[in-house]
Design a protein around this motif. Structure first.
Motif, PDB file in Angstrom:
ATOM      1  N   HIS A 181       0.852  -1.183   0.000  1.00 15.91           N
ATOM      2  CA  HIS A 181       0.000   0.000   0.000  1.00 15.91           C
ATOM      3  C   HIS A 181       0.888   1.232   0.000  1.00 15.91           C
ATOM      4  O   HIS A 181       1.645   1.451   0.931  1.00 15.91           O
ATOM      5  N   PRO A 182       0.815   2.048  -1.057  1.00 14.43           N
ATOM      6  CA  PRO A 182       1.712   3.199  -1.148  1.00 14.43           C
ATOM      7  C   PRO A 182       1.204   4.376  -0.323  1.00 14.43           C
ATOM      8  O   PRO A 182       0.003   4.494  -0.086  1.00 14.43           O
ATOM      9  N   PRO A 183       2.095   5.242   0.125  1.00 12.75           N
ATOM     10  CA  PRO A 183       1.670   6.459   0.814  1.00 12.75           C
ATOM     11  C   PRO A 183       1.017   7.435  -0.163  1.00 12.75           C
ATOM     12  O   PRO A 183       1.153   7.284  -1.371  1.00 12.75           O
ATOM     13  N   GLY A 184       0.310   8.413   0.370  1.00  7.92           N
ATOM     14  CA  GLY A 184      -0.345   9.401  -0.491  1.00  7.92           C
ATOM     15  C   GLY A 184      -0.549  10.706   0.236  1.00  7.92           C
ATOM     16  O   GLY A 184       0.105  10.970   1.244  1.00  7.92           O
ATOM     17  N   GLY A 185      -1.456  11.513  -0.276  1.00 12.38           N
ATOM     18  CA  GLY A 185      -1.725  12.818   0.324  1.00 12.38           C
ATOM     19  C   GLY A 185      -1.046  13.925  -0.455  1.00 12.38           C
ATOM     20  O   GLY A 185      -0.308  13.666  -1.402  1.00 12.38           O
ATOM     21  N   GLN A 190       5.647  11.051   7.473  1.00  7.99           N
ATOM     22  CA  GLN A 190       4.269  10.566   7.326  1.00  7.99           C
ATOM     23  C   GLN A 190       4.208   9.510   6.215  1.00  7.99           C
ATOM     24  O   GLN A 190       3.604   8.444   6.384  1.00  7.99           O
ATOM     25  N   ALA A 191       4.830   9.809   5.104  1.00 10.70           N
ATOM     26  CA  ALA A 191       4.770   8.903   3.949  1.00 10.70           C
ATOM     27  C   ALA A 191       5.461   7.573   4.262  1.00 10.70           C
ATOM     28  O   ALA A 191       4.917   6.500   3.981  1.00 10.70           O
ATOM     29  N   LEU A 192       6.654   7.631   4.864  1.00 13.65           N
ATOM     30  CA  LEU A 192       7.381   6.390   5.171  1.00 13.65           C
ATOM     31  C   LEU A 192       6.614   5.564   6.202  1.00 13.65           C
ATOM     32  O   LEU A 192       6.570   4.335   6.126  1.00 13.65           O
ATOM     33  N   ASP A 193       5.992   6.246   7.170  1.00 18.35           N
ATOM     34  CA  ASP A 193       5.223   5.548   8.207  1.00 18.35           C
ATOM     35  C   ASP A 193       4.007   4.818   7.645  1.00 18.35           C
ATOM     36  O   ASP A 193       3.568   3.816   8.205  1.00 18.35           O
ATOM     37  N   SER A 194       3.449   5.324   6.558  1.00 14.12           N
ATOM     38  CA  SER A 194       2.230   4.698   6.037  1.00 14.12           C
ATOM     39  C   SER A 194       2.496   3.841   4.792  1.00 14.12           C
ATOM     40  O   SER A 194       1.560   3.393   4.144  1.00 14.12           O
ATOM     41  N   PHE A 195       3.761   3.619   4.489  1.00 17.60           N
ATOM     42  CA  PHE A 195       4.117   2.816   3.314  1.00 17.60           C
ATOM     43  C   PHE A 195       4.161   1.342   3.735  1.00 17.60           C
ATOM     44  O   PHE A 195       4.998   0.954   4.540  1.00 17.60           O
TER      45      PHE A 195
END
Ligand code: MV4
Length: 452
Positions: A359-363, A405-410
């Protein structure tokens, strides 16, 4: 404009080039090795050709096979991406002989810039500062020692055919020099088939700063700002950002002018990069020129809003650059983290395997360039880069928060990745302060997780 472009590459950069071609209305041909059959670049291209088994030497480096694939599919141009054949003068020549446009500079320019001692001499002749050192390559150990003593220790011995750290040796004094010189020559011969080396004053902890250059066939050469690529491990870049936290307007103008001067002197067309070392006192020195689109071109795209791959293709096709920037109107701050399928606990050993969850990060301001998907298999034959996470923010602070944020949700499961390690680097107080140089990771061994 070209009608059909063959992409002589794989992975995320093959997808990146296919996207650019789509937007330009150009048809695409993917080439692939047997283990890459299920890869997205094969699926997304209009046409595809299998060029051999897994090992690169038999597929992505197979010049006759790639030229044949272009001829069979009627491609009128080849985009080499980065790595593989991107800086092979022999490949550029093979394309020319088959009347296929190589999307890069002419073979002679690749050859010139591939000889780091010759490139250094060109820079010096153009009045671009170079690190004090030998004039061209030196073969004779006694003569080399004399040069080293004139420069003053420590010195660094570099392979003329090198780049990227191989065949490099540092000598702290005259006693260790002759041995280091021999080792560098042997290593250079083994790695590049040429024992040719040159000597430079060794800078203890410089920043690696590179300028993105774009040129067209109508006499325009410009730079679109710099990138700071100081965070490297064994000469592999891990994190890149634009602009450099160590830069100011005045220095950017001076370094940018030097980079443009150098690229203009060879009437450079397309995308290129001029690498510099910047020392603690704000003095800069030309290091080398790369004649390809680079992995980290993305951070420059974020701060300029220009599609550099499209511009590279357009300019090589003879069109004018669609913008004039030359370092002006850069916006915000961009950072890229290279995510590798490697285990930092085991000396960054590659971890090929099957991705079981993705699941890739986004926003806002988050971009992911990748070729992986849930269920895909990372073959063991190639570079272990599986994704690039690129963020853009109004300023560096916002970019750092976005990257965290992105690395945490990757989510990437099934293979070990460098995501937690990258997060630790991004959140390190010294990195957060922008105090990066080429010794950063050596200074912070604590960032490397201990073996379990
Ligand atoms: C240097 C240097 C210090 N002084 N040259 C490493 C890769 C190759 N392209 C050149 N490199 C270096 N050249 C002089 N005269 C330090 C390095 C270097 C380095 C440069 C950029 C990023 C990381 C690095 C890590 C170690 C050494």
């Amino acid at each position: 404009m070209f009608k059909k472009i063959l992409i002589a590459n794989r992975g995320e950069i093959a997808l990146r080039v296919i996207r650019a071609c789509r937007e330009l209305g150009v048809a695409t041909v993917a080439v692939y090795s047997e283990p890459d059959q299920e890869s997205l670049h094969v699926r997304f291209a209009d046409d595809d050709v299998c060029i051999g088994p897994g090992p690169s030497r038999l597929s992505y480096l197979n010049i006759p096979g790639i030229i044949a694939a272009a001829e069979i599919t009627g491609a009128d141009a080849i985009h080499p991406g980065y790595g593989f054949l991107a800086e092979s003068p022999e490949f550029a020549e093979a394309c020319a002989e088959s009347k296929i446009t190589f999307i890069g500079p002419p073979a002679e320019q690749i050859r010139l810039m591939g000889d780091k001692a010759a490139a250094r001499k060109l820079a010096k002749d153009m009045g671009v500062p170079v690190v004090p050192g030998s004039n061209g390559s030196i073969e004779n150990p006694a003569e080399a020692l004399k040069t080293a003593e004139e420069i003053g220790f420590p010195v660094i011995i570099k392979a003329a055919a090198g780049g990227g750290g191989k065949g490099m040796r540092v000598a702290d004094d005259a006693e260790s020099f002759t041995h280091a010189f021999q080792l560098a020559r042997n290593e250079a011969l083994a790695a590049f088939g040429s024992a040719s080396v040159y000597v430079e004053k060794y800078l203890s902890a410089p920043r690696h700063i590179e300028f993105q250059i774009m040129g067209d066939k109508h006499g325009r050469v410009m730079h679109v700002g710099e990138r700071d690529c100081s965070v490297q491990r064994r000469h592999q870049k891990l994190i890149e950002e634009a602009p450099s936290p160590g830069m100011n307007k005045e220095l950017r103008a001076r370094m940018g002018d030097a980079a443009v001067e150098l690229a203009s002197s060879i009437e450079y067309v397309g995308a290129g990069t001029i690498e510099f070392l910047l020392d603690e006192d704000g003095r800069f020195y030309f290091m080398e020129m790369n004649t390809r689109i680079q992995v980290e071109h993305t951070v420059t795209e974020m701060t300029t809003n220009f599609d550099l791959v499209k511009e590279q293709i357009r300019t090589v096709a003879g069109e004018k650059l669609s913008f004039c920037l030359n370092g002006g109107s850069l916006r915000g701050h961009a950072i890229e983290c290279r995510v590798n399928a490697e285990d930092p606990r085991r000396d960054f050993q590659p971890c090929p395997g099957t991705i079981t969850a993705y699941h890739p990060p986004g926003g806002p301001g988050v971009r992911v360039d990748t070729h992986i998907y849930q269920g895909c298999t990372i073959p063991p034959y190639y570079d272990s880069l599986i994704a690039k996470v690129i963020v853009h923010g109004l300023n560096r602070e916002e970019a750092l928060a976005r990257m965290t944020q992105a690395l945490d949700s990757f989510i990437v499961e099934g293979v070990t990745t460098t995501i937690p390690f990258l997060r630790a680097v991004i959140c390190h107080p010294e990195f957060a302060a922008g105090a990066v140089d080429t010794k950063f990771l050596e200074r912070h061994k604590d960032l490397l997780p201990a073996a379990e």
